[in-house]
Design a protein around this motif. Structure first.
Motif, PDB file in Angstrom:
ATOM      1  N   LEU A 197       0.731  -1.331   0.042  1.00 31.38           N
ATOM      2  CA  LEU A 197       0.116   0.040   0.143  1.00 31.38           C
ATOM      3  C   LEU A 197       0.863   1.296  -0.010  1.00 31.38           C
ATOM      4  CD1 LEU A 197      -2.582   1.130   0.046  1.00 31.38           C
ATOM      5  CD2 LEU A 197      -2.967   0.811   2.618  1.00 31.38           C
ATOM      6  N   ALA A 198       2.063   1.116   0.460  1.00 28.70           N
ATOM      7  CA  ALA A 198       2.856   2.250   0.377  1.00 28.70           C
ATOM      8  C   ALA A 198       3.283   2.875  -0.930  1.00 28.70           C
ATOM      9  CB  ALA A 198       4.301   2.178   1.325  1.00 28.70           C
ATOM     10  N   HIS A 199       3.113   1.804  -1.940  1.00 28.57           N
ATOM     11  CA  HIS A 199       3.065   2.481  -3.299  1.00 28.57           C
ATOM     12  C   HIS A 199       1.796   2.804  -3.684  1.00 28.57           C
ATOM     13  CE1 HIS A 199       7.197   0.530  -3.830  1.00 28.57           C
ATOM     14  NE2 HIS A 199       6.799  -0.444  -3.195  1.00 28.57           N
ATOM     15  N   ARG A 200       1.230   3.823  -3.218  1.00 32.73           N
ATOM     16  CA  ARG A 200      -0.007   4.389  -3.388  1.00 32.73           C
ATOM     17  C   ARG A 200      -0.121   4.958  -4.891  1.00 32.73           C
ATOM     18  NH1 ARG A 200      -4.655   5.390  -0.734  1.00 32.73           N
ATOM     19  NH2 ARG A 200      -3.821   4.485   1.298  1.00 32.73           N
ATOM     20  N   ALA A 201       0.632   6.021  -5.238  1.00 32.97           N
ATOM     21  CA  ALA A 201       0.870   6.448  -6.476  1.00 32.97           C
ATOM     22  C   ALA A 201       0.929   5.757  -7.557  1.00 32.97           C
ATOM     23  CB  ALA A 201       1.824   7.336  -6.688  1.00 32.97           C
ATOM     24  N   TYR A 202       1.420   4.485  -7.277  1.00 27.28           N
ATOM     25  CA  TYR A 202       1.741   3.364  -8.335  1.00 27.28           C
ATOM     26  C   TYR A 202       0.162   2.789  -8.430  1.00 27.28           C
ATOM     27  CZ  TYR A 202       2.871  -0.688 -10.802  1.00 27.28           C
ATOM     28  OH  TYR A 202       2.905  -1.955 -11.661  1.00 27.28           O
ATOM     29  N   ILE A 203      -0.208   2.389  -7.473  1.00 24.85           N
ATOM     30  CA  ILE A 203      -1.607   1.845  -7.452  1.00 24.85           C
ATOM     31  C   ILE A 203      -2.812   2.321  -8.014  1.00 24.85           C
ATOM     32  CG2 ILE A 203      -3.213   0.393  -5.783  1.00 24.85           C
ATOM     33  CD1 ILE A 203      -0.718  -0.369  -4.216  1.00 24.85           C
ATOM     34  N   GLU A 204      -2.634   3.717  -7.621  1.00 26.31           N
ATOM     35  CA  GLU A 204      -3.636   4.521  -8.118  1.00 26.31           C
ATOM     36  C   GLU A 204      -3.530   4.504  -9.594  1.00 26.31           C
ATOM     37  OE1 GLU A 204      -3.503   7.951  -5.705  1.00 26.31           O
ATOM     38  OE2 GLU A 204      -4.626   7.166  -4.055  1.00 26.31           O
ATOM     39  N   GLY A 205      -2.333   4.705 -10.106  1.00 27.29           N
ATOM     40  CA  GLY A 205      -2.314   4.674 -11.546  1.00 27.29           C
ATOM     41  C   GLY A 205      -2.557   3.431 -12.269  1.00 27.29           C
ATOM     42  N   LEU A 206      -2.722   2.384 -11.594  1.00 30.52           N
ATOM     43  CA  LEU A 206      -2.940   0.811 -12.074  1.00 30.52           C
ATOM     44  C   LEU A 206      -4.246   0.724 -12.106  1.00 30.52           C
ATOM     45  CD1 LEU A 206      -1.070  -1.397 -13.141  1.00 30.52           C
ATOM     46  CD2 LEU A 206      -1.207  -2.176 -10.572  1.00 30.52           C
ATOM     47  N   THR A 207      -5.238   1.048 -11.044  1.00 33.87           N
ATOM     48  CA  THR A 207      -6.532   0.507 -10.823  1.00 33.87           C
ATOM     49  C   THR A 207      -7.402   1.766 -10.450  1.00 33.87           C
ATOM     50  OG1 THR A 207      -7.854  -1.306  -9.782  1.00 33.87           O
ATOM     51  CG2 THR A 207      -5.932  -0.399  -8.745  1.00 33.87           C
ATOM     52  N   ASP A 208      -8.612   1.501 -10.662  1.00 34.20           N
ATOM     53  CA  ASP A 208      -9.530   2.466  -9.955  1.00 34.20           C
ATOM     54  C   ASP A 208     -10.094   1.828  -8.678  1.00 34.20           C
ATOM     55  OD1 ASP A 208      -9.493   4.470 -12.145  1.00 34.20           O
ATOM     56  OD2 ASP A 208     -10.987   3.339 -13.142  1.00 34.20           O
ATOM     57  N   GLU A 209      -9.681   0.460  -8.253  1.00 33.91           N
ATOM     58  CA  GLU A 209     -10.153  -0.030  -7.152  1.00 33.91           C
ATOM     59  C   GLU A 209      -9.439   0.841  -5.924  1.00 33.91           C
ATOM     60  OE1 GLU A 209     -10.375  -4.585  -5.228  1.00 33.91           O
ATOM     61  OE2 GLU A 209      -9.235  -4.032  -6.950  1.00 33.91           O
ATOM     62  N   ASP A 210     -10.192   0.605  -4.719  1.00 27.68           N
ATOM     63  CA  ASP A 210      -9.706   1.286  -3.634  1.00 27.68           C
ATOM     64  C   ASP A 210      -8.244   0.575  -3.188  1.00 27.68           C
ATOM     65  OD1 ASP A 210      -9.663   2.653  -0.759  1.00 27.68           O
ATOM     66  OD2 ASP A 210      -9.489   0.715  -0.230  1.00 27.68           O
ATOM     67  N   PRO A 211      -7.217   1.533  -3.024  1.00 29.16           N
ATOM     68  CA  PRO A 211      -5.904   0.895  -2.890  1.00 29.16           C
ATOM     69  C   PRO A 211      -5.924  -0.034  -1.748  1.00 29.16           C
ATOM     70  CG  PRO A 211      -5.727   3.248  -3.503  1.00 29.16           C
ATOM     71  CD  PRO A 211      -7.125   2.893  -3.230  1.00 29.16           C
ATOM     72  N   GLU A 212      -6.297   0.067  -0.646  1.00 31.43           N
ATOM     73  CA  GLU A 212      -6.100  -0.908   0.305  1.00 31.43           C
ATOM     74  C   GLU A 212      -6.957  -2.368   0.171  1.00 31.43           C
ATOM     75  OE1 GLU A 212      -6.653  -1.606   5.317  1.00 31.43           O
ATOM     76  OE2 GLU A 212      -7.051   0.288   4.436  1.00 31.43           O
ATOM     77  N   THR A 213      -8.082  -2.198  -0.573  1.00 31.01           N
ATOM     78  CA  THR A 213      -8.707  -3.178  -0.939  1.00 31.01           C
ATOM     79  C   THR A 213      -8.042  -3.955  -2.022  1.00 31.01           C
ATOM     80  OG1 THR A 213     -10.758  -1.986  -0.419  1.00 31.01           O
ATOM     81  CG2 THR A 213     -10.987  -3.875  -1.936  1.00 31.01           C
ATOM     82  N   TYR A 214      -7.609  -3.332  -3.021  1.00 35.39           N
ATOM     83  CA  TYR A 214      -6.777  -3.886  -4.102  1.00 35.39           C
ATOM     84  C   TYR A 214      -5.530  -4.684  -3.422  1.00 35.39           C
ATOM     85  CZ  TYR A 214      -2.968  -4.345  -7.658  1.00 35.39           C
ATOM     86  OH  TYR A 214      -2.084  -4.508  -8.663  1.00 35.39           O
ATOM     87  N   CYS A 215      -4.753  -3.982  -2.584  1.00 33.64           N
ATOM     88  CA  CYS A 215      -3.566  -4.798  -1.806  1.00 33.64           C
ATOM     89  C   CYS A 215      -4.030  -6.050  -1.124  1.00 33.64           C
ATOM     90  CB  CYS A 215      -2.900  -3.526  -1.113  1.00 33.64           C
ATOM     91  SG  CYS A 215      -2.375  -2.375  -1.849  1.00 33.64           S
ATOM     92  N   ARG A 216      -5.095  -5.713  -0.228  1.00 33.20           N
ATOM     93  CA  ARG A 216      -5.395  -6.980   0.881  1.00 33.20           C
ATOM     94  C   ARG A 216      -6.030  -8.072  -0.255  1.00 33.20           C
ATOM     95  NH1 ARG A 216      -6.060  -7.336   5.825  1.00 33.20           N
ATOM     96  NH2 ARG A 216      -5.574  -4.936   5.934  1.00 33.20           N
ATOM     97  N   ASN A 217      -6.927  -7.683  -1.319  1.00 28.08           N
ATOM     98  CA  ASN A 217      -7.353  -8.833  -2.236  1.00 28.08           C
ATOM     99  C   ASN A 217      -6.098  -9.775  -2.809  1.00 28.08           C
ATOM    100  OD1 ASN A 217      -9.880  -8.362  -1.248  1.00 28.08           O
ATOM    101  ND2 ASN A 217     -10.574  -7.174  -3.195  1.00 28.08           N
ATOM    102  N   PHE A 218      -5.278  -8.801  -3.352  1.00 30.10           N
ATOM    103  CA  PHE A 218      -4.217  -9.388  -4.190  1.00 30.10           C
ATOM    104  C   PHE A 218      -3.407 -10.253  -3.126  1.00 30.10           C
ATOM    105  CE2 PHE A 218       0.012 -10.078  -5.832  1.00 30.10           C
ATOM    106  CZ  PHE A 218      -0.236 -10.262  -7.296  1.00 30.10           C
ATOM    107  N   LEU A 219      -3.034  -9.926  -2.098  1.00 32.01           N
ATOM    108  CA  LEU A 219      -2.123 -10.778  -1.456  1.00 32.01           C
ATOM    109  C   LEU A 219      -2.879 -11.732  -0.700  1.00 32.01           C
ATOM    110  CD1 LEU A 219       0.052  -7.897   0.441  1.00 32.01           C
ATOM    111  CD2 LEU A 219       0.591  -9.740  -1.460  1.00 32.01           C
TER     112      LEU A 219
END
Length: 243
Positions: A197-219
């Motif tokens: 989640l610390a890579h927030r700028a990268y994740i926000e550029g990658l997906t429209d999903e909520d960043p924390e939800t994205y990280c938790r679901n992936f892992l």
């Protein structure tokens, strides 16, 4: 593959993780790193690029310092204090003698027992094509682990005080489609999520999903998938190459 995964060795104290981009380690390996630093192991990160070509909406000149900052924050979450960058160009890393030399120098400088990298295979399994940067760096890491101990390769490094280091005992490849070993990340999972989640700028550029939800679901998905081959325990997997 359904064969049981073996537990990663724990009789080591020093690890150097070498990957192409900020965020490469956080898609699973960082949760394992958290468990290693918890037991007192020393882990350092070496990034071959600064990830400047990784966010479509941000110019590389602004992206590089942003991603470096995110990587340092991400490493801190899992207990990693040493984070270095080599400044190869993101997206066009070339496998070759120059890259091998740079990585050999880093291994001789850090003198790790375990070297960690990311999937060097053509795909992630099936037909999901891997990045050329990942392939180049992963293969160069596997080669440099041997080069580091050979005094007759890159002899100029010794002139700079980097004596041969033949102490690498394993190279562990995260994200491999052919894993052989795993680490129970029950204790490191939440820090793994925060580290990604610390890579927030990268994740926000990658997906429209909520960043924390994205990280938790992936892992959650990757660690649960590995659990079926590791006694039901949530795990991060590695392909382990002994030396």
């Amino acid at each position: 593959m359904t064969a049981p995964l073996e537990a990663m060795p724990t009789d080591w104290q020093s690890c150097l993780a070498i990957v192409a981009h900020p965020d490469d380690l956080e898609y699973g390996a960082a949760a394992a790193v958290a468990t290693w630093t918890d037991r007192g192991a020393e882990v350092g990160y070496l990034l071959v690029t600064r990830g400047e070509a990784g966010i479509d909406g941000i110019d590389p000149s602004r992206c590089a310092p942003l991603r470096e900052k995110e990587q340092r924050a991400s490493a801190e979450v899992v207990g990693v204090r040493s984070v270095e960058f080599l400044d190869h160009r993101d997206g066009v890393i070339e496998y070759g003698v120059g890259l091998r030399r740079d990585l050999t120098a880093a291994i001789r400088r850090h003198r790790p027992e375990l070297v960690l990298t990311l999937n060097h295979q053509d795909t992630w399994g099936g037909t999901y094509w891997n990045s050329p940067d990942h392939r180049a760096v992963g293969r160069a890491v596997l080669d440099a682990a041997g080069d580091a101990g050979n005094r007759w390769i890159f002899t100029d490094l010794a002139d700079d005080g980097l004596e041969p280091w033949g102490g690498v005992r394993w190279v562990a490849v995260a994200g491999s489609p052919n894993p052989t070993h795993a680490v129970d990340v029950s204790e490191g999972f939440e820090r793994g999520v925060r580290s990604l989640l610390a890579h927030r700028a990268y994740i926000e550029g990658l997906t429209d999903e909520d960043p924390e939800t994205y990280c938790r679901n992936f892992l959650t998905g990757t660690t649960r998938s590995a659990a079926s081959r590791f006694g039901g325990r949530p795990a991060t997997t590695f392909e382990l190459f002994p030396r």
